[in-house]
Design a protein around this motif. Sequence first.
Motif, PDB file in Angstrom:
ATOM      1  N   ALA A  44       3.346 -14.114 -14.995  1.00 50.14           N
ATOM      2  CA  ALA A  44       4.076 -13.199 -13.978  1.00 50.14           C
ATOM      3  C   ALA A  44       3.729 -11.484 -14.526  1.00 50.14           C
ATOM      4  CB  ALA A  44       5.628 -13.043 -14.191  1.00 50.14           C
ATOM      5  N   ALA A  45       3.299 -10.562 -13.938  1.00 49.36           N
ATOM      6  CA  ALA A  45       3.848  -9.165 -14.777  1.00 49.36           C
ATOM      7  C   ALA A  45       4.215  -8.510 -13.896  1.00 49.36           C
ATOM      8  CB  ALA A  45       1.791  -8.610 -14.359  1.00 49.36           C
ATOM      9  N   THR A 352       2.818 -11.682  -4.703  1.00 48.19           N
ATOM     10  CA  THR A 352       1.208 -11.659  -4.646  1.00 48.19           C
ATOM     11  C   THR A 352       0.219 -10.828  -5.168  1.00 48.19           C
ATOM     12  OG1 THR A 352      -0.055 -11.664  -3.308  1.00 48.19           O
ATOM     13  CG2 THR A 352       1.501 -13.453  -3.201  1.00 48.19           C
ATOM     14  N   LEU A 353      -0.639 -11.200  -5.851  1.00 53.88           N
ATOM     15  CA  LEU A 353      -1.915 -10.077  -6.585  1.00 53.88           C
ATOM     16  C   LEU A 353      -2.478  -9.362  -5.822  1.00 53.88           C
ATOM     17  CD1 LEU A 353      -3.738  -8.865  -9.305  1.00 53.88           C
ATOM     18  CD2 LEU A 353      -5.026 -10.005  -8.706  1.00 53.88           C
ATOM     19  N   ASP A 354      -2.976  -9.920  -4.903  1.00 53.56           N
ATOM     20  CA  ASP A 354      -3.769  -8.761  -3.132  1.00 53.56           C
ATOM     21  C   ASP A 354      -2.123  -8.300  -2.241  1.00 53.56           C
ATOM     22  OD1 ASP A 354      -5.836 -10.514  -3.017  1.00 53.56           O
ATOM     23  OD2 ASP A 354      -4.415 -12.368  -3.035  1.00 53.56           O
ATOM     24  N   GLU A 358       0.762  -2.383  -2.163  1.00 52.33           N
ATOM     25  CA  GLU A 358       1.769  -2.696  -1.293  1.00 52.33           C
ATOM     26  C   GLU A 358       3.212  -1.839  -1.970  1.00 52.33           C
ATOM     27  OE1 GLU A 358      -1.031  -3.530   1.610  1.00 52.33           O
ATOM     28  OE2 GLU A 358      -0.399  -4.547  -0.961  1.00 52.33           O
ATOM     29  N   GLY A 359       2.953  -2.640  -3.223  1.00 47.04           N
ATOM     30  CA  GLY A 359       3.583  -2.678  -4.825  1.00 47.04           C
ATOM     31  C   GLY A 359       3.570  -1.126  -4.967  1.00 47.04           C
ATOM     32  N   VAL A 372       7.529  -8.034  -8.856  1.00 50.07           N
ATOM     33  CA  VAL A 372       7.123  -8.909 -10.549  1.00 50.07           C
ATOM     34  C   VAL A 372       6.193  -9.884  -9.612  1.00 50.07           C
ATOM     35  CG1 VAL A 372       6.682 -11.405 -11.835  1.00 50.07           C
ATOM     36  CG2 VAL A 372       8.500  -9.530 -12.081  1.00 50.07           C
ATOM     37  N   ILE A 373       4.905  -9.677  -9.781  1.00 48.58           N
ATOM     38  CA  ILE A 373       3.881 -10.446  -9.156  1.00 48.58           C
ATOM     39  C   ILE A 373       3.619 -11.751 -10.567  1.00 48.58           C
ATOM     40  CG2 ILE A 373       0.815 -11.105  -9.438  1.00 48.58           C
ATOM     41  CD1 ILE A 373       0.720  -7.776  -9.359  1.00 48.58           C
TER      42      ILE A 373
END
Length: 378
Positions: A44-45, A352-354, A358-359, A372-373
């Motif tokens: 998680a990041a 998600t990382l993809d 957008e985040g 959080v990813i």
Amino acid sequence: MKIRAAVLQTIGAERPYTDTRPLSIETLDLEPPGDREVLVQIKAAGLCHSDLSVIDGNRPRPVPMALGHEAAGVVKTVGAGVHDLAPGDHVVTVFVPSCGHCAPCAEGRPALCEPAAVANNAGTLIEGGYRLHRSDGTPINHHLGVSAFADHAVVSRDSLVKIDKSLPFEHAALFGCAVLTGVGAAINSANIRPGQTVAVIGLGGVGLNSVLGALVAGASEVIAVDLDDGKLATAKALGASVGFNPSDPDCKDQIRALTGGGVDCAIEMAGSEKALELAYQITRRGGMTVTGGLAHPDRKVSIQQVSLVAEERTLKGSYVGSCVPVRDVARYVSLFRQGRLPVDKLLSDTLTLDQINEGFERLADGKAIRQVILFDSK
């Protein structure tokens, strides 16, 4: 080994990031850990303003750079000289590794580690060099010694804190930056004492953690200040006494009137010179103004110099919450488990990382607190 990572090629991309997509998801080559280094599978990041400040150019860093610094994961392998971590251990990343030998580290101030500052500015690990490359051999800079927007990362042992395996990764990640910086600013930097009045200006993920930190320190009144009424409502739901929007020209006078001349401590977490000036103006005689917001290096603050002397004011910087990570992560996790530090309530969304561009657009637009990813749970 091959990994997927979010790479920033150039800084200063125009918004919206959903269109310009400053971060590209690339397949990179990751070298195995060297001496005193650890391979971590990132679980998680968190998306933080410190990452955004590199994207928009407020914190210039060398590019191309693999971003991300607030994360939690699982140790996969350790390099030579690492004897206190083993495969399977759960860890939180810390974005300022501590060498343990320079003057600040020797004084118990690891957030100011001198070799770490040099490495972080250069985009390398504290041990030196790069562990990330493109297939053509192009080195990829490390963000704050972590580069956590990837499924795996090689980091210094001194960038990791071991945690209990029962702590969910999406919550654990927050302790590496948002909690250390925000709660630490209140407890360590400001040294808030029971009964004091506190104002927090700037209610992002770090600022709201300062609200929580002030409350757990025993502040009698916590005043929340932000341009976003939704964040003011969040702060009050967490326990803040009252909220003020600084777009109101009477904001400063209202806070001073409410507190009988100003708060004992004002904490600025907006990264804006105007926010810091407001924080100083609402601090009482003899009080302390703490700033943990990272503004552009060219920004200057104007304060009344004589007030520092005639009113015995304190203006203090706070970096990583003046924390000792190996001590404070465990303390703050304990407070979280007791229900006294509900940092899980600050989690806006999981991605998600993809979905990273957008985040960051949501973060830049002020529509998110902490996103959080989450990576593959395998």
